[in-house]
Design a protein around this motif. Structure first.
Motif, PDB file in Angstrom:
ATOM      1  N   TYR A 187       0.836  -1.208   0.000  1.00 29.43           N
ATOM      2  CA  TYR A 187       0.000   0.000   0.000  1.00 29.43           C
ATOM      3  C   TYR A 187       0.866   1.252   0.000  1.00 29.43           C
ATOM      4  O   TYR A 187       1.994   1.242   0.474  1.00 29.43           O
ATOM      5  N   ARG A 188       0.288   2.325  -0.522  1.00 27.05           N
ATOM      6  CA  ARG A 188       0.861   3.663  -0.421  1.00 27.05           C
ATOM      7  C   ARG A 188      -0.264   4.617  -0.066  1.00 27.05           C
ATOM      8  O   ARG A 188      -1.443   4.293  -0.196  1.00 27.05           O
ATOM      9  N   VAL A 189       0.116   5.801   0.365  1.00 28.21           N
ATOM     10  CA  VAL A 189      -0.871   6.834   0.658  1.00 28.21           C
ATOM     11  C   VAL A 189      -0.799   7.863  -0.452  1.00 28.21           C
ATOM     12  O   VAL A 189       0.263   8.428  -0.711  1.00 28.21           O
ATOM     13  N   GLN A 190      -1.922   8.065  -1.109  1.00 31.36           N
ATOM     14  CA  GLN A 190      -1.972   9.059  -2.190  1.00 31.36           C
ATOM     15  C   GLN A 190      -2.360  10.396  -1.583  1.00 31.36           C
ATOM     16  O   GLN A 190      -3.401  10.516  -0.940  1.00 31.36           O
ATOM     17  N   ILE A 191      -1.520  11.391  -1.806  1.00 34.82           N
ATOM     18  CA  ILE A 191      -1.759  12.694  -1.189  1.00 34.82           C
ATOM     19  C   ILE A 191      -2.255  13.735  -2.182  1.00 34.82           C
ATOM     20  O   ILE A 191      -2.742  14.782  -1.779  1.00 34.82           O
ATOM     21  N   HIS A 192      -2.115  13.427  -3.491  1.00 35.80           N
ATOM     22  CA  HIS A 192      -2.482  14.442  -4.485  1.00 35.80           C
ATOM     23  C   HIS A 192      -2.723  13.780  -5.837  1.00 35.80           C
ATOM     24  O   HIS A 192      -2.002  12.865  -6.225  1.00 35.80           O
ATOM     25  N   HIS A 193      -3.758  14.240  -6.526  1.00 35.78           N
ATOM     26  CA  HIS A 193      -3.956  13.900  -7.938  1.00 35.78           C
ATOM     27  C   HIS A 193      -4.732  15.032  -8.598  1.00 35.78           C
ATOM     28  O   HIS A 193      -5.653  15.584  -8.024  1.00 35.78           O
ATOM     29  N   VAL A 229      -3.979   3.589  -1.216  1.00 32.82           N
ATOM     30  CA  VAL A 229      -4.157   2.909  -2.500  1.00 32.82           C
ATOM     31  C   VAL A 229      -3.308   1.642  -2.522  1.00 32.82           C
ATOM     32  O   VAL A 229      -2.197   1.623  -2.006  1.00 32.82           O
ATOM     33  N   PRO A 230      -3.833   0.573  -3.109  1.00 27.92           N
ATOM     34  CA  PRO A 230      -3.026  -0.640  -3.242  1.00 27.92           C
ATOM     35  C   PRO A 230      -1.992  -0.473  -4.348  1.00 27.92           C
ATOM     36  O   PRO A 230      -2.223   0.238  -5.331  1.00 27.92           O
ATOM     37  N   THR A 231      -0.857  -1.134  -4.188  1.00 23.81           N
ATOM     38  CA  THR A 231       0.220  -1.046  -5.173  1.00 23.81           C
ATOM     39  C   THR A 231       1.116  -2.267  -5.045  1.00 23.81           C
ATOM     40  O   THR A 231       0.943  -3.090  -4.151  1.00 23.81           O
ATOM     41  N   TYR A 232       2.077  -2.386  -5.944  1.00 27.82           N
ATOM     42  CA  TYR A 232       3.119  -3.405  -5.824  1.00 27.82           C
ATOM     43  C   TYR A 232       4.407  -2.721  -5.399  1.00 27.82           C
ATOM     44  O   TYR A 232       4.781  -1.694  -5.961  1.00 27.82           O
ATOM     45  N   ILE A 233       5.054  -3.309  -4.421  1.00 24.97           N
ATOM     46  CA  ILE A 233       6.306  -2.773  -3.921  1.00 24.97           C
ATOM     47  C   ILE A 233       7.427  -3.659  -4.430  1.00 24.97           C
ATOM     48  O   ILE A 233       7.405  -4.870  -4.235  1.00 24.97           O
ATOM     49  N   GLN A 234       8.383  -3.049  -5.101  1.00 22.47           N
ATOM     50  CA  GLN A 234       9.485  -3.817  -5.679  1.00 22.47           C
ATOM     51  C   GLN A 234      10.404  -4.356  -4.590  1.00 22.47           C
ATOM     52  O   GLN A 234      10.533  -3.771  -3.512  1.00 22.47           O
ATOM     53  N   TYR A 235      11.055  -5.468  -4.899  1.00 25.17           N
ATOM     54  CA  TYR A 235      11.940  -6.109  -3.936  1.00 25.17           C
ATOM     55  C   TYR A 235      13.087  -5.196  -3.501  1.00 25.17           C
ATOM     56  O   TYR A 235      13.504  -5.213  -2.358  1.00 25.17           O
ATOM     57  N   TYR A 282      -4.001  12.150 -15.252  1.00 23.70           N
ATOM     58  CA  TYR A 282      -3.689  12.578 -13.884  1.00 23.70           C
ATOM     59  C   TYR A 282      -2.220  12.421 -13.525  1.00 23.70           C
ATOM     60  O   TYR A 282      -1.592  11.418 -13.868  1.00 23.70           O
ATOM     61  N   TYR A 283      -1.712  13.403 -12.796  1.00 26.57           N
ATOM     62  CA  TYR A 283      -0.453  13.269 -12.087  1.00 26.57           C
ATOM     63  C   TYR A 283      -0.810  12.897 -10.646  1.00 26.57           C
ATOM     64  O   TYR A 283      -1.613  13.583 -10.014  1.00 26.57           O
ATOM     65  N   LYS A 284      -0.221  11.824 -10.157  1.00 27.42           N
ATOM     66  CA  LYS A 284      -0.527  11.351  -8.815  1.00 27.42           C
ATOM     67  C   LYS A 284       0.747  11.359  -7.974  1.00 27.42           C
ATOM     68  O   LYS A 284       1.803  10.952  -8.444  1.00 27.42           O
ATOM     69  N   ILE A 285       0.610  11.817  -6.739  1.00 29.42           N
ATOM     70  CA  ILE A 285       1.733  11.790  -5.811  1.00 29.42           C
ATOM     71  C   ILE A 285       1.362  10.843  -4.684  1.00 29.42           C
ATOM     72  O   ILE A 285       0.335  11.023  -4.016  1.00 29.42           O
ATOM     73  N   GLN A 286       2.196   9.823  -4.517  1.00 26.82           N
ATOM     74  CA  GLN A 286       1.985   8.813  -3.490  1.00 26.82           C
ATOM     75  C   GLN A 286       3.209   8.746  -2.597  1.00 26.82           C
ATOM     76  O   GLN A 286       4.317   9.062  -3.036  1.00 26.82           O
ATOM     77  N   ILE A 287       2.979   8.313  -1.358  1.00 28.49           N
ATOM     78  CA  ILE A 287       4.093   8.232  -0.415  1.00 28.49           C
ATOM     79  C   ILE A 287       4.135   6.855   0.229  1.00 28.49           C
ATOM     80  O   ILE A 287       3.129   6.175   0.360  1.00 28.49           O
ATOM     81  N   GLY A 288       5.354   6.472   0.630  1.00 29.07           N
ATOM     82  CA  GLY A 288       5.562   5.284   1.451  1.00 29.07           C
ATOM     83  C   GLY A 288       5.568   3.982   0.695  1.00 29.07           C
ATOM     84  O   GLY A 288       5.203   3.903  -0.481  1.00 29.07           O
ATOM     85  N   ASN A 289       5.984   2.954   1.398  1.00 30.57           N
ATOM     86  CA  ASN A 289       5.965   1.567   0.946  1.00 30.57           C
ATOM     87  C   ASN A 289       5.548   0.735   2.151  1.00 30.57           C
ATOM     88  O   ASN A 289       6.362   0.458   3.015  1.00 30.57           O
ATOM     89  N   PHE A 290       4.277   0.372   2.192  1.00 32.70           N
ATOM     90  CA  PHE A 290       3.742  -0.308   3.351  1.00 32.70           C
ATOM     91  C   PHE A 290       3.272  -1.708   2.974  1.00 32.70           C
ATOM     92  O   PHE A 290       2.571  -1.884   1.985  1.00 32.70           O
ATOM     93  N   ILE A 291       3.649  -2.677   3.782  1.00 30.72           N
ATOM     94  CA  ILE A 291       3.242  -4.055   3.535  1.00 30.72           C
ATOM     95  C   ILE A 291       1.812  -4.283   4.013  1.00 30.72           C
ATOM     96  O   ILE A 291       1.040  -4.963   3.358  1.00 30.72           O
ATOM     97  N   GLU A 305      -0.231  -0.192   8.637  1.00 28.21           N
ATOM     98  CA  GLU A 305       0.908   0.733   8.591  1.00 28.21           C
ATOM     99  C   GLU A 305       0.561   1.967   7.761  1.00 28.21           C
ATOM    100  O   GLU A 305       0.856   3.101   8.151  1.00 28.21           O
ATOM    101  N   ALA A 306      -0.065   1.737   6.610  1.00 34.74           N
ATOM    102  CA  ALA A 306      -0.449   2.849   5.737  1.00 34.74           C
ATOM    103  C   ALA A 306      -1.482   3.735   6.419  1.00 34.74           C
ATOM    104  O   ALA A 306      -1.433   4.962   6.303  1.00 34.74           O
TER     105      ALA A 306
END
Length: 134
Positions: free
Chosen positions: A52-58, A122-128, A91-100, A104-105
């Motif tokens: 997960y990440r937190v989207q703060i702006h779009h 927002v759900p996302t994939y976090i790279q290794y 859209y331009y989207k600004i997201q923060i963090g990398n939460f499992i 946490e998010a």
């Protein structure tokens, strides 16, 4: 005398109940191993894990430069969180963090929502590679 007999009886009962031999049987089910293998293969194909990440702006009306300024302002206010600028037309989207976990998010979203209202998870994939930095 009753006290001594009671004490000896108590000690015998305590000794018998405390010294029970407990054995654990190891369960080695092939289905569990196959599910683990399958999960590892899926994560390798995705090049990461679900998170997960937190989207703060779009916003669609702003340019990339305006979004970069917003991102820099946030980085100045909360320098401990990594920010991401993503463009998905229009859209331009600004997201923060990398939460499992979503919890946490949620904690971070609650913290930053005092200053940046309208943020959401927002759900996302976090790279290794990113996970090794956590």
């Amino acid at each position: 005398m009753k006290f001594v007999v009671s004490l000896i009886a108590f000690m015998l009962v305590f000794d018998c109940s405390y010294s029970q031999n407990i054995t654990f049987n190891e369960l080695n089910d092939e289905r569990i191993d196959s599910l683990l293998d399958r999960s590892v293969k899926i994560n390798r194909l995705e090049n990461g894990v679900a998170g997960y990440r937190v989207q703060i702006h779009h916003d669609q009306s702003q340019s990339r430069d305006d979004s970069q300024k917003f991102r820099a302002k946030f980085a100045n206010d909360f320098p401990i969180y990594k920010t991401y600028l993503e463009y998905k037309a229009p859209y331009y989207k600004i997201q923060i963090g990398n939460f499992i976990t979503k919890l946490e998010a949620f904690k971070v979203q609650r913290e930053i929502s005092k200053k940046y209202r309208g943020s959401y998870i927002v759900p996302t994939y976090i790279q290794y590679e990113v996970l090794s930095d956590l």
